[in-house]
Scaffold this active site. Structure first.
Site, PDB file in Angstrom:
ATOM      1  N   PRO A  11       0.789  -1.224   0.000  1.00 46.39           N
ATOM      2  CG  PRO A  11      -0.871  -1.549   1.596  1.00 46.39           C
ATOM      3  CD  PRO A  11       0.387  -2.155   1.054  1.00 46.39           C
ATOM      4  CG  ASN A  12      -0.300   4.385   1.202  1.00 42.52           C
ATOM      5  OD1 ASN A  12      -1.246   4.906   0.611  1.00 42.52           O
ATOM      6  ND2 ASN A  12      -0.411   3.897   2.422  1.00 42.52           N
ATOM      7  NE  ARG A  19       0.784  13.565  -1.425  1.00 40.79           N
ATOM      8  CZ  ARG A  19       0.414  14.018  -2.615  1.00 40.79           C
ATOM      9  NH1 ARG A  19       1.329  14.384  -3.488  1.00 40.79           N
ATOM     10  NH2 ARG A  19      -0.860  14.096  -2.938  1.00 40.79           N
ATOM     11  CE1 TYR A  24       9.021   5.026   3.016  1.00 39.58           C
ATOM     12  CE2 TYR A  24       7.563   6.926   2.925  1.00 39.58           C
ATOM     13  CZ  TYR A  24       7.975   5.777   3.549  1.00 39.58           C
ATOM     14  OH  TYR A  24       7.364   5.357   4.694  1.00 39.58           O
ATOM     15  CG  ASN A  76       8.403  -2.201   0.384  1.00 35.38           C
ATOM     16  OD1 ASN A  76       7.867  -2.358   1.480  1.00 35.38           O
ATOM     17  ND2 ASN A  76       9.019  -1.078   0.048  1.00 35.38           N
ATOM     18  CB  ALA A  79       1.504   0.130   6.165  1.00 33.00           C
ATOM     19  CG  HIS A  82       5.131  -2.362  10.252  1.00 28.56           C
ATOM     20  ND1 HIS A  82       6.435  -2.803  10.332  1.00 28.56           N
ATOM     21  CD2 HIS A  82       5.138  -1.327   9.348  1.00 28.56           C
ATOM     22  CE1 HIS A  82       7.202  -2.043   9.548  1.00 28.56           C
ATOM     23  NE2 HIS A  82       6.427  -1.147   8.927  1.00 28.56           N
ATOM     24  CG  ASP A  89      -1.140 -16.994   8.101  1.00 26.28           C
ATOM     25  OD1 ASP A  89      -0.055 -17.085   8.716  1.00 26.28           O
ATOM     26  OD2 ASP A  89      -2.241 -16.891   8.681  1.00 26.28           O
ATOM     27  CD  GLU A 100      10.512  -7.839   5.721  1.00 28.57           C
ATOM     28  OE1 GLU A 100      10.718  -8.999   6.182  1.00 28.57           O
ATOM     29  OE2 GLU A 100      10.198  -6.875   6.434  1.00 28.57           O
ATOM     30  CG  HIS A 102      11.161  -2.622   4.598  1.00 28.91           C
ATOM     31  ND1 HIS A 102       9.797  -2.545   4.470  1.00 28.91           N
ATOM     32  CD2 HIS A 102      11.430  -3.791   5.209  1.00 28.91           C
ATOM     33  CE1 HIS A 102       9.260  -3.625   5.004  1.00 28.91           C
ATOM     34  NE2 HIS A 102      10.223  -4.404   5.449  1.00 28.91           N
ATOM     35  CG  LEU A 103      11.767   2.084  -1.013  1.00 28.06           C
ATOM     36  CD1 LEU A 103      10.465   2.807  -1.305  1.00 28.06           C
ATOM     37  CD2 LEU A 103      12.743   2.247  -2.153  1.00 28.06           C
ATOM     38  CB  SER A 104      12.683   4.090   5.054  1.00 19.16           C
ATOM     39  OG  SER A 104      11.684   3.225   5.576  1.00 19.16           O
ATOM     40  NE  ARG A 109      10.294   5.862   8.615  1.00 26.31           N
ATOM     41  CZ  ARG A 109       9.348   5.713   7.670  1.00 26.31           C
ATOM     42  NH1 ARG A 109       9.497   4.767   6.739  1.00 26.31           N
ATOM     43  NH2 ARG A 109       8.306   6.506   7.651  1.00 26.31           N
ATOM     44  NE  ARG A 113       7.393   4.034  10.016  1.00 22.88           N
ATOM     45  CZ  ARG A 113       6.262   4.180   9.301  1.00 22.88           C
ATOM     46  NH1 ARG A 113       5.855   3.213   8.501  1.00 22.88           N
ATOM     47  NH2 ARG A 113       5.549   5.285   9.366  1.00 22.88           N
TER      48      ARG A 113
END
Ligand code: CA2
Length: 147
Positions: A11-12, A19, A24, A76, A79, A82, A89, A100, A102-104, A109, A113
């Site tokens: 998501p996002n 943004r 990111y 990735n 959200a 978490h 599953d 897995e 993650h950009l950040s 953070r 997270r």
């Protein structure tokens, strides 16, 4: 060598480049996917990228990954990292190797997270390298032995 790879974005992540560039980066998701596709093509590998803002849609995509012929997943979960037992599953059920990404750096953070529902199932985890993390994951996956 894994020749058919699925890249899943949660998501996002469709907002990348529009943004929060300080967190990111400035690349769009299309930029990242194009780089990954070009890298895969150099190795004669098939790479499909897919983004969804919906947990169930991502679960469906993971469930069909085996039947769709994929050998490796780069994900990735955003959200959902978490929160999502359902997506965890699904990945556990299909038992395809995955990384897995993650950009950040999620460890620099907010405390929430730092927990991932995916890391203990993953072949590896990359975080904090921006879009280079996806390329590092793909480089590794392209040389991962076929299961
Ligand atoms: O660092 C990552 O890649 C994350 O997976 C990104 C998620 C966040 O919830 C994770 O903790 C870490 C958020 C993705 C939101 O993406 C945006 C992109 C541009 C602008 C706003 C949000």
């Amino acid at each position: 060598m894994a020749h058919t790879l699925l890249v899943l974005h949660g998501p996002n992540l469709n907002l990348l480049g529009q943004r929060e560039p300080d967190i990111y980066g400035r690349q769009t998701l299309a930029d990242i996917d194009a780089e990954l596709a070009a890298m895969a093509a150099l190795h004669d590998a098939q790479l499909v990228s897919f983004q969804s803002n919906h947990e169930g849609v991502l679960v469906d995509r993971v469930q069909s990954a085996l039947a769709d012929g994929f050998e490796f997943i780069i994900i990735n979960p955003a959200a959902l990292t978490h929160t999502s037992v359902a997506l965890r599953d699904a990945l556990a059920a299909i038992a395809l190797p995955f990384i897995e990404v993650h950009l950040s750096n999620v460890h620099r953070r907010e405390a929430f997270r730092r927990h991932s529902y995916f890391s203990d199932l993953a072949v590896g985890v990359v975080c904090g390298l921006g879009s280079a993390g996806y390329r590092a994951a793909l480089e590794f996956a392209l040389h991962y032995p076929r299961q």
